[in-house]
Design an enzyme around this catalytic site. Structure first.
Site, mmCIF file in Angstrom:
data_model
loop_
_atom_site.group_PDB
_atom_site.id
_atom_site.type_symbol
_atom_site.label_atom_id
_atom_site.label_comp_id
_atom_site.label_asym_id
_atom_site.label_seq_id
_atom_site.Cartn_x
_atom_site.Cartn_y
_atom_site.Cartn_z
ATOM 1 N N TYR A 33 -15.551 6.350 -3.029
ATOM 2 C CA TYR A 33 -15.257 6.354 -4.399
ATOM 3 C C TYR A 33 -16.458 6.611 -5.332
ATOM 4 O O TYR A 33 -16.677 7.622 -6.147
ATOM 5 C CB TYR A 33 -14.511 5.182 -4.994
ATOM 6 N N ALA B 18 -15.232 10.329 -17.097
ATOM 7 C CA ALA B 18 -15.126 8.820 -16.904
ATOM 8 C C ALA B 18 -15.556 8.706 -15.410
ATOM 9 O O ALA B 18 -15.347 9.469 -14.204
ATOM 10 C CB ALA B 18 -13.691 8.386 -16.799
ATOM 11 N N ASP C 278 -0.344 13.357 -16.424
ATOM 12 C CA ASP C 278 -0.647 12.463 -15.578
ATOM 13 C C ASP C 278 0.264 12.696 -14.638
ATOM 14 O O ASP C 278 1.612 12.947 -14.767
ATOM 15 C CB ASP C 278 -0.247 11.078 -16.095
ATOM 16 N N LYS D 18 -17.469 10.162 -7.465
ATOM 17 C CA LYS D 18 -17.961 10.204 -8.833
ATOM 18 C C LYS D 18 -19.406 10.701 -9.079
ATOM 19 O O LYS D 18 -19.685 11.193 -10.298
ATOM 20 C CB LYS D 18 -17.695 8.538 -9.607
HETATM 21 P P1 NAD Z 1 -5.475 4.002 -13.977
HETATM 22 O O1 NAD Z 1 -5.377 3.997 -12.360
HETATM 23 O O2 NAD Z 1 -4.556 3.164 -14.724
HETATM 24 O O3 NAD Z 1 -5.607 5.373 -14.573
HETATM 25 C C1 NAD Z 1 -5.894 6.597 -13.764
HETATM 26 C C2 NAD Z 1 -4.712 7.532 -13.926
HETATM 27 O O4 NAD Z 1 -4.913 8.697 -13.600
HETATM 28 C C3 NAD Z 1 -3.267 7.053 -13.621
HETATM 29 O O5 NAD Z 1 -2.473 7.271 -14.406
HETATM 30 C C4 NAD Z 1 -2.805 7.988 -12.431
HETATM 31 O O6 NAD Z 1 -1.623 8.289 -12.243
HETATM 32 C C5 NAD Z 1 -3.838 9.423 -12.914
HETATM 33 N N1 NAD Z 1 -3.972 10.202 -11.765
HETATM 34 C C6 NAD Z 1 -4.271 9.677 -10.667
HETATM 35 N N2 NAD Z 1 -4.464 10.941 -9.821
HETATM 36 C C7 NAD Z 1 -3.735 11.953 -10.600
HETATM 37 C C8 NAD Z 1 -3.709 13.191 -10.334
HETATM 38 N N3 NAD Z 1 -4.026 13.754 -9.043
HETATM 39 N N4 NAD Z 1 -3.040 13.991 -11.614
HETATM 40 C C9 NAD Z 1 -2.917 13.399 -12.473
HETATM 41 N N5 NAD Z 1 -3.057 12.036 -12.805
HETATM 42 C C10 NAD Z 1 -3.527 11.348 -11.564
HETATM 43 O O7 NAD Z 1 -7.185 3.390 -13.885
HETATM 44 P P2 NAD Z 1 -7.926 3.269 -15.087
HETATM 45 O O8 NAD Z 1 -8.578 1.711 -14.823
HETATM 46 O O9 NAD Z 1 -7.223 3.421 -16.458
HETATM 47 O O10 NAD Z 1 -9.088 4.269 -14.632
HETATM 48 C C11 NAD Z 1 -9.289 5.411 -15.670
HETATM 49 C C12 NAD Z 1 -10.743 6.286 -15.309
HETATM 50 O O11 NAD Z 1 -11.713 4.990 -15.693
HETATM 51 C C13 NAD Z 1 -10.706 6.555 -13.806
HETATM 52 O O12 NAD Z 1 -11.567 7.827 -13.688
HETATM 53 C C14 NAD Z 1 -11.592 5.609 -13.277
HETATM 54 O O13 NAD Z 1 -12.579 5.862 -12.286
HETATM 55 C C15 NAD Z 1 -12.376 4.944 -14.258
HETATM 56 N N6 NAD Z 1 -13.012 3.529 -14.337
HETATM 57 C C16 NAD Z 1 -12.177 2.661 -14.484
HETATM 58 C C17 NAD Z 1 -12.724 1.298 -14.280
HETATM 59 C C18 NAD Z 1 -11.838 -0.096 -14.807
HETATM 60 O O14 NAD Z 1 -12.380 -0.890 -14.599
HETATM 61 N N7 NAD Z 1 -10.549 0.192 -15.290
HETATM 62 C C19 NAD Z 1 -14.082 1.136 -14.029
HETATM 63 C C20 NAD Z 1 -14.676 1.901 -13.516
HETATM 64 C C21 NAD Z 1 -14.235 3.331 -13.733
#
Ligand code: NAD
Length: 325
Positions: free
Chosen positions: A150, A118, A32, A154
């Site tokens: 976005y 994801a 991360d 995806k």
């Molecule tokens: P989050 O922001 O907490 O998690 C994403 C993580 O990716 C973060 O820890 C961030 O630091 C890391 N990251 C970003 N760019 C990076 C890079 N270039 N290199 C390494 N790490 C990187 O968000 P989340 O809600 O935990 O989302 C996780 C996944 O789930 C994502 O792919 C998101 O698109 C998907 N998602 C989440 C939701 C939701 O409701 N939370 C809904 C739809 C999709």
């Protein structure tokens, strides 16, 4: 014991996934860049002998080649996330969400790794259907509106993953997350439940964008992560796309009222037009409800935790962080 690589492992969902995998006896490596994730999210496992954390970016192909060595399964969650971040920073969204996924998918083909991708309900865009099934059309707005970058980024990831499955037999499954919520989610990137709870704890107002009649479904992260692991372990899920989340709709106004009733009934609601919250071009999706038939058929269950219990859990965790309990 298998060895799992979790990209985005310090994020909200990623950290819960890492914890759950460790609990199941797996060896876990998380990577991360801490852009929206936090190392503290991994406090409970950071010293565990089966857990390794690496700070670095998925946009670094040399690092990715190193990270996939000796791995059996890749859970790819790292992404530029959150409506606000994406609307404000479309370049970062596209650069983070497309090319690194391609690199990781290629490694998975070459190394024979299992892959969980994801994805998001944002891929449906503004499809007007009451409930979205995985075979429904994707209705994006124009490319002049960056917020669609976005979902579109995806969707490209999904096309790539499915193409690699068809052409090279890649052992991949795709999860389209609907609103996933729970402890550790932060409000600063536009996530509604943590924002509302933090505003209510501060004494208000709770700021509802637009008129609050938008419909969403909120699933608890612990159940979502269980679905992710079970789908990844099932051969039947290979090459499939799944909606993952709750299918119980609630309006944003109802959500604000429920949070206020639990946190502080004195707090008022304030309404803010989208063009003030984001920018002039912002377009939201009015209704976002999944059909979970495919998930239920494959797993024999769907997420069940009710919104009331979810809110209690998140409010308790926010109060704990503030030293209020
Ligand atoms: P989050 O922001 O907490 O998690 C994403 C993580 O990716 C973060 O820890 C961030 O630091 C890391 N990251 C970003 N760019 C990076 C890079 N270039 N290199 C390494 N790490 C990187 O968000 P989340 O809600 O935990 O989302 C996780 C996944 O789930 C994502 O792919 C998101 O698109 C998907 N998602 C989440 C939701 C939701 O409701 N939370 C809904 C739809 C999709």
């Amino acid at each position: 014991m298998s060895h799992c690589l979790v990209t985005g492992g310090a994020g909200f969902i990623g950290s819960h996934l890492c914890e759950q995998l460790i609990q199941q006896g797996e060896q876990v490596t998380a990577v991360d860049d801490l852009s929206t994730g936090f190392l503290q999210n991994l406090d409970s496992i950071i010293d565990h002998p089966q857990f390794t954390f690496r700070t670095g970016s998925i946009t670094d192909p040399v690092l990715m080649a190193e990270m996939v060595q000796g791995v059996d399964t890749i859970y790819h969650l790292a992404a530029a996330v959150g409506v606000k971040l994406v609307a404000d920073n479309p370049v970062r969204t596209i650069e983070t969400n497309i090319y690194p996924t391609e690199v990781l998918l290629r490694h998975a083909v070459q190394g024979g790794h299992k892959f969980f991708l994801a994805s998001t309900s944002e891929v449906y865009g503004k499809n007007p259907k009451e409930r979205w099934t995985e075979e429904d059309d994707l209705h994006f707005g124009p490319t002049t509106r960056p917020r669609w970058a976005y979902g579109a980024s995806k969707a490209i990831d999904e096309f790539l993953a499915l193409a690699y499955h068809q052409k090279y037999g890649l052992d991949v499954r795709i999860g389209r997350f609907f609103n996933v919520v729970g402890p550790r989610q932060v409000g600063q990137y536009g996530m509604v439940i943590p924002s509302f709870i933090e505003q209510a704890l501060d004494g208000g107002p709770v700021v509802v964008f637009d008129d609050g009649t938008q419909i969403r479904c909120f699933g608890h992260v612990s159940e979502i992560v269980d679905c992710v692991i079970d789908l990844t372990n099932l051969d039947d899920a290979k090459g499939q796309v799944y909606n993952i989340g709750s299918d119980e709709p609630v309006s944003i106004c109802e959500l604000a009222e429920a949070i206020i009733a639990k946190v502080n009934p004195e707090v008022k609601i304030e309404y803010l037009p989208y063009n003030k919250a984001y920018n002039e071009d912002f377009e939201d999706v009015r209704r976002r409800v999944p059909d979970l038939g495919r998930l239920e058929k494959t797993l024999g269950r769907k997420p069940q935790v009710k919104l009331d219990a979810i809110l209690d859990d998140i409010i308790a965790s926010k109060k704990k962080i503030r030293g209020l309990v």
